[in-house]
Design a protein around this motif. Structure first.
Motif, PDB file in Angstrom:
ATOM      1  N   ALA A 114      -2.274   4.771  -0.380  1.00 30.93           N
ATOM      2  CA  ALA A 114      -3.516   4.561   0.127  1.00 30.93           C
ATOM      3  C   ALA A 114      -3.479   4.573   1.662  1.00 30.93           C
ATOM      4  O   ALA A 114      -4.352   5.205   2.495  1.00 30.93           O
ATOM      5  CB  ALA A 114      -4.123   3.157  -0.266  1.00 30.93           C
ATOM      6  N   GLN A 115      -2.351   4.021   2.274  1.00 31.45           N
ATOM      7  CA  GLN A 115      -2.079   4.227   3.751  1.00 31.45           C
ATOM      8  C   GLN A 115      -1.309   5.440   4.250  1.00 31.45           C
ATOM      9  O   GLN A 115      -1.310   5.594   5.306  1.00 31.45           O
ATOM     10  CB  GLN A 115      -1.254   2.985   3.995  1.00 31.45           C
ATOM     11  N   ARG A 116      -1.092   6.158   3.241  1.00 32.25           N
ATOM     12  CA  ARG A 116      -0.323   7.465   3.459  1.00 32.25           C
ATOM     13  C   ARG A 116       0.974   7.019   4.224  1.00 32.25           C
ATOM     14  O   ARG A 116       1.287   7.841   5.291  1.00 32.25           O
ATOM     15  CB  ARG A 116      -1.193   8.379   4.472  1.00 32.25           C
ATOM     16  N   TRP A 117       1.725   6.098   3.559  1.00 34.39           N
ATOM     17  CA  TRP A 117       2.908   5.841   4.061  1.00 34.39           C
ATOM     18  C   TRP A 117       3.964   6.442   3.187  1.00 34.39           C
ATOM     19  O   TRP A 117       3.787   6.767   2.162  1.00 34.39           O
ATOM     20  CB  TRP A 117       3.190   4.201   4.006  1.00 34.39           C
ATOM     21  N   SER A 126       2.349  -1.688  -7.038  1.00 27.59           N
ATOM     22  CA  SER A 126       1.538  -1.996  -5.976  1.00 27.59           C
ATOM     23  C   SER A 126       2.222  -1.367  -4.533  1.00 27.59           C
ATOM     24  O   SER A 126       1.435  -1.036  -3.670  1.00 27.59           O
ATOM     25  CB  SER A 126       1.495  -3.453  -5.699  1.00 27.59           C
ATOM     26  N   VAL A 165      -0.440   0.932  -2.607  1.00 27.52           N
ATOM     27  CA  VAL A 165      -0.592   0.865  -0.914  1.00 27.52           C
ATOM     28  C   VAL A 165       0.076   1.826  -0.036  1.00 27.52           C
ATOM     29  O   VAL A 165      -0.729   2.074   0.830  1.00 27.52           O
ATOM     30  CB  VAL A 165      -0.047  -0.517  -0.489  1.00 27.52           C
ATOM     31  N   SER A 166       1.114   2.415  -0.386  1.00 22.66           N
ATOM     32  CA  SER A 166       1.704   3.388   0.542  1.00 22.66           C
ATOM     33  C   SER A 166       0.869   4.493   0.201  1.00 22.66           C
ATOM     34  O   SER A 166       0.759   5.304   1.267  1.00 22.66           O
ATOM     35  CB  SER A 166       2.987   3.614   0.129  1.00 22.66           C
TER      36      SER A 166
END
Length: 392
Positions: free
Chosen positions: A348-351, A341, A345-346
């Protein structure tokens, strides 16, 4: 079925097994509590983090000037040197002493026993750049200029609250105030102060006029900088103000970006362990509830094992091991799902994902420990069953 009968049956069913009902209720309570805590703590921490970053926008610097043994450390013309520094937007010098902080100021020289005509106010000397440095505006009239300073005119500017206390509501007719029985003409009212709120209740005089009131030496300098320049100006301003005594000046500056960054990191690090612990408690209650249901459903099995010679510790160890295995399995699956996860999420958020391998290794151990603790009561209850009662 009548609604009253339905209510009685439902209440009897809940009270028939109070421990099981309590655990089920506790699971719901903790679930709702987790939701409230997650939203509330996240909002609180978010506000705290925003507050940390707001500190970075602070651009106000104050330089406190002590009394020098051999004379003034900072002159009234010294702020001009600070104004030349790149990043300085405004600068002003002030003079205030303990004696000048409590002077009797009256709006007229008549003694009227029926009303208060005088106030004890602070008298401050400042240069013509004070309104800009204090981030204020002239509510009435004007501020004194270099001409007033050069001539030593006996003029004053009142803070907006000081003007209300003295009853000076209009400047038509050149009203005067009396400081220690000497008349001074009021030429303006200063208000809307963004800093140095003490000036709102003060009487401000030019530096040359303040000499007669004991305000000879500069006691502090107000400096405003552009965004991001405060840290550099805080180091350069003392040298510009007093090259030979810069180490004796005390600088009050906004926090550095490093301090704000460390504060944000501490806030975040303190937030998520709390949410994780609450989630673990919810999981423990769930395991305890399921294990207790399992014990109730396997009463005949427990009775059969006890009748064939199994001791209480054998029964307790069996259910403790089962709950421990459930917790460890949940820890392994949860750690894997959590890591996936975080990466998802990273992405998807480009983190840039930050993964701690120690957390993945410790998760199964933590899950096993939670399962062990959650299974204590159901295991003890199973071990206390008598063979005859269980078989019956």
């Amino acid at each position: 079925m009548d609604i009253r009968d339905l209510w009685a049956e439902a209440l009897a069913g809940v009270l028939a097994r109070p421990v099981r009902s309590a655990l089920t209720t506790l699971g719901t309570v903790l679930g709702i509590t987790t939701l409230v805590i997650t939203l509330g703590v996240a909002a609180t921490a978010g506000n705290q983090i925003v507050g940390r970053f707001d500190e970075l926008t602070a651009t106000a610097i104050t330089v406190e000037v002590p009394a020098g043994p051999g004379g003034p450390l900072v002159g009234w013309d010294s702020p001009a040197e600070v104004r030349r520094l790149r990043g300085v937007t405004s600068v002003s010098a002030l003079a205030q002493t303990e004696e000048s902080s409590n002077l009797r100021v009256t709006a007229n020289d008549l003694v009227d026993p029926t009303r208060v005509t005088g106030q004890t106010l602070a008298v401050v000397a400042g240069d013509p750049e004070l309104p800009r440095a204090a981030r204020g505006r002239m509510v009435e009239g004007r501020f004194f200029d270099a001409g007033h300073v050069r001539r030593g005119d006996r003029v004053v500017v009142l803070g907006d609250q000081a003007a209300r206390m003295l009853g000076v509501t209009r400047l038509t007719g050149a009203p005067a105030v009396f400081i220690e029985d000497r008349a001074y003409t009021v030429i303006g009212v200063l208000g809307g102060l963004g800093r140095e709120q003490v000036l709102s209740t003060a009487v401000i005089v030019p530096p040359t006029t303040g000499v007669g009131l004991g305000l000879r030496n500069v006691t502090r300098v107000l400096v405003n900088t552009s965004l991001g320049a405060a840290d550099l100006i805080a180091r350069q301003a003392p040298v510009a103000l007093s090259p030979n005594h810069h180490d004796e000046l005390q600088v009050i500056s906004p926090p550095t970006p490093k301090r704000a960054r460390d504060g944000v990191q501490d806030d975040v690090n303190g937030l998520f362990p709390i949410l994780g612990l609450v989630s673990l408690v919810v999981g423990a209650v769930g395991i305890a509830n399921v294990t207790l249901v399992t014990v109730m459903e396997r009463v005949s099995e427990i009775g059969l094992r006890r009748s064939l010679g199994a001791a209480r510790r054998h029964i307790a160890a069996q259910f403790l091991l089962e709950s421990t295995l459930i917790g460890m399995t949940g820890g392994v699956i949860g750690a894997g799902a959590g890591l996936v996860s975080v990466v998802a999420v990273s992405a998807a958020q480009r983190w840039t994902p930050v993964l701690d391998a120690r957390l993945a290794l410790a998760a199964p151990v933590a899950g096993a420990l939670v399962g062990l603790l959650a299974g204590l009561y159901p295991a003890l209850r199973a071990a206390r069953m008598e063979p005859a009662d269980a078989l019956r």
